[in-house]
Design a protein around this motif. Structure first.
Motif, mmCIF file in Angstrom:
data_model
loop_
_atom_site.group_PDB
_atom_site.id
_atom_site.type_symbol
_atom_site.label_atom_id
_atom_site.label_comp_id
_atom_site.label_asym_id
_atom_site.label_seq_id
_atom_site.Cartn_x
_atom_site.Cartn_y
_atom_site.Cartn_z
ATOM 1 N N ALA A 139 -16.776 5.258 0.064
ATOM 2 C CA ALA A 139 -17.360 4.031 -0.476
ATOM 3 C C ALA A 139 -17.047 2.924 0.517
ATOM 4 N N ASN A 140 -17.931 1.978 0.681
ATOM 5 C CA ASN A 140 -17.791 0.977 1.735
ATOM 6 C C ASN A 140 -16.719 -0.067 1.464
ATOM 7 N N GLN A 141 -16.134 -0.089 0.271
ATOM 8 C CA GLN A 141 -15.041 -1.024 0.056
ATOM 9 C C GLN A 141 -13.971 -0.400 -0.812
ATOM 10 N N LEU A 142 -12.760 -0.877 -0.618
ATOM 11 C CA LEU A 142 -11.632 -0.381 -1.389
ATOM 12 C C LEU A 142 -11.624 -1.008 -2.768
ATOM 13 N N VAL A 143 -11.051 -0.296 -3.699
ATOM 14 C CA VAL A 143 -10.841 -0.837 -5.038
ATOM 15 C C VAL A 143 -9.351 -0.722 -5.341
ATOM 16 N N ALA A 144 -8.862 -1.591 -6.190
ATOM 17 C CA ALA A 144 -7.452 -1.535 -6.557
ATOM 18 C C ALA A 144 -7.169 -0.223 -7.272
ATOM 19 N N GLY A 145 -5.983 0.317 -7.033
ATOM 20 C CA GLY A 145 -5.585 1.586 -7.636
ATOM 21 C C GLY A 145 -5.584 2.710 -6.618
ATOM 22 N N GLU A 146 -5.412 3.933 -7.112
ATOM 23 C CA GLU A 146 -5.334 5.091 -6.230
ATOM 24 C C GLU A 146 -6.702 5.694 -5.985
ATOM 25 N N GLN A 147 -6.906 6.145 -4.762
ATOM 26 C CA GLN A 147 -8.148 6.816 -4.396
ATOM 27 C C GLN A 147 -7.896 7.719 -3.200
ATOM 28 N N THR A 148 -8.745 8.710 -3.041
ATOM 29 C CA THR A 148 -8.660 9.590 -1.883
ATOM 30 C C THR A 148 -9.752 9.197 -0.912
ATOM 31 N N LEU A 149 -9.369 8.981 0.344
ATOM 32 C CA LEU A 149 -10.306 8.591 1.385
ATOM 33 C C LEU A 149 -10.245 9.592 2.534
ATOM 34 N N VAL A 150 -11.325 9.668 3.287
ATOM 35 C CA VAL A 150 -11.354 10.450 4.516
ATOM 36 C C VAL A 150 -11.372 9.453 5.671
ATOM 37 N N ALA A 185 -3.002 4.136 -2.325
ATOM 38 C CA ALA A 185 -2.829 3.275 -3.494
ATOM 39 C C ALA A 185 -2.938 1.834 -2.998
ATOM 40 N N VAL A 186 -3.926 1.121 -3.518
ATOM 41 C CA VAL A 186 -4.229 -0.237 -3.062
ATOM 42 C C VAL A 186 -3.779 -1.242 -4.120
ATOM 43 N N PRO A 187 -2.933 -2.223 -3.731
ATOM 44 C CA PRO A 187 -2.575 -3.280 -4.683
ATOM 45 C C PRO A 187 -3.778 -4.182 -4.951
ATOM 46 N N PHE A 204 0.847 -1.189 0.000
ATOM 47 C CA PHE A 204 0.000 0.000 0.000
ATOM 48 C C PHE A 204 0.881 1.236 0.000
ATOM 49 N N ARG A 205 0.369 2.330 -0.563
ATOM 50 C CA ARG A 205 1.031 3.627 -0.468
ATOM 51 C C ARG A 205 0.050 4.600 0.173
ATOM 52 N N PHE A 206 0.505 5.313 1.203
ATOM 53 C CA PHE A 206 -0.322 6.264 1.940
ATOM 54 C C PHE A 206 0.318 7.646 1.885
ATOM 55 N N THR A 207 -0.482 8.656 1.532
ATOM 56 C CA THR A 207 -0.016 10.039 1.524
ATOM 57 C C THR A 207 -1.084 10.907 2.174
ATOM 58 N N VAL A 208 -0.730 11.558 3.284
ATOM 59 C CA VAL A 208 -1.669 12.471 3.943
ATOM 60 C C VAL A 208 -1.706 13.761 3.141
ATOM 61 N N GLU A 209 -2.906 14.139 2.687
ATOM 62 C CA GLU A 209 -3.067 15.375 1.924
ATOM 63 C C GLU A 209 -3.427 16.548 2.839
ATOM 64 N N SER A 210 -4.339 16.303 3.791
ATOM 65 C CA SER A 210 -4.742 17.349 4.731
ATOM 66 C C SER A 210 -5.477 16.704 5.894
ATOM 67 N N TRP A 211 -5.735 17.486 6.932
ATOM 68 C CA TRP A 211 -6.484 16.983 8.077
ATOM 69 C C TRP A 211 -7.141 18.161 8.782
ATOM 70 N N ASP A 212 -8.150 17.837 9.571
ATOM 71 C CA ASP A 212 -8.846 18.872 10.324
ATOM 72 C C ASP A 212 -9.453 18.248 11.569
ATOM 73 N N LEU A 213 -9.557 19.026 12.615
ATOM 74 C CA LEU A 213 -10.209 18.616 13.859
ATOM 75 C C LEU A 213 -11.492 19.433 13.946
ATOM 76 N N ILE A 214 -12.643 18.762 13.796
ATOM 77 C CA ILE A 214 -13.906 19.495 13.720
ATOM 78 C C ILE A 214 -14.805 19.166 14.907
ATOM 79 N N ALA A 215 -15.752 20.053 15.150
ATOM 80 C CA ALA A 215 -16.701 19.893 16.255
ATOM 81 C C ALA A 215 -17.876 19.016 15.816
#
Length: 185
Positions: free
Chosen positions: A135-146, A100-102, A51-62
């Motif tokens: 989305a409730n399941q991962l798919v192979a390839g790159e995607q942005t998740l929260v 990025a999901v193999p 897997f490849r992980f890249t943090v793009e941004s983050w926030d702490l919300i109420a």
């Protein structure tokens, strides 16, 4: 003579136990060396088990901001007495991450193991929110998740909670053989 024999047997037994402990200690420490500490800043890519992980941004919300994203969120969080948690007693750490999901790992199990930390505080992924936002399941390839994490007042000292918006947070992706951390600040 009996006293001397008893001391000899006791000394031999103590020596055997100490030797066994020493050998076990040496063996464990050589079979399992200390984990390498890998730290990544936001924007840097960590690779773990394909897997490849890249943090793009983050926030702490109420709570009220989270309720605008997920209307049923208040039903999932309660105070120690089982009553709905007060809005001021909970925050949500939302991490936007490029993943990025193999092909052989189209499963959410890998994401479930990523925990958010801040000093001694640690919490796992808020699955019910994750399933709603992404989305409730991962798919192979790159995607942005929260990745959402709940941060409860009862998990902190009162003086620490006052400054919760200024705390340093990080995500721990793996523990061994590499201790892989994605820093959020």
């Amino acid at each position: 003579m009996r006293k001397g024999l008893k001391r000899l047997i006791a000394g031999t037994a103590a020596l055997c136990v100490a030797s066994g402990f020493g050998w076990g200690f040496w063996r464990i420490n050589h079979l399992y060396p200390a984990a390498r500490n890998l730290q990544y800043a936001p924007g840097e890519t960590a690779q773990v088990n394909g897997f490849r992980f890249t943090v793009e941004s983050w926030d702490l919300i109420a709570m009220d901001e989270m309720a605008s994203l997920f209307a049923d969120v208040r039903h999932f969080y309660t105070d120690p007495d089982g009553n709905p948690a007060a809005d001021e007693d909970i925050r949500f750490l939302l991490v936007n991450m490029q993943v990025a999901v193999p092909e052989q790992y189209e499963s959410l199990d890998t994401l479930y193991g990523i925990s958010a930390c801040s000093g001694p505080w640690k919490n796992g992924l808020a699955i019910e929110i994750f399933s709603h936002i992404n989305a409730n399941q991962l798919v192979a390839g790159e995607q942005t998740l929260v990745l959402p994490y709940a941060v409860h007042r009862q998990q902190f000292l009162e003086e620490d909670w006052k400054f919760i918006d200024n705390r340093h947070f990080e995500l721990v992706v793996s523990l061994y053989p590499n201790y892989t951390v994605l820093n959020l600040a």
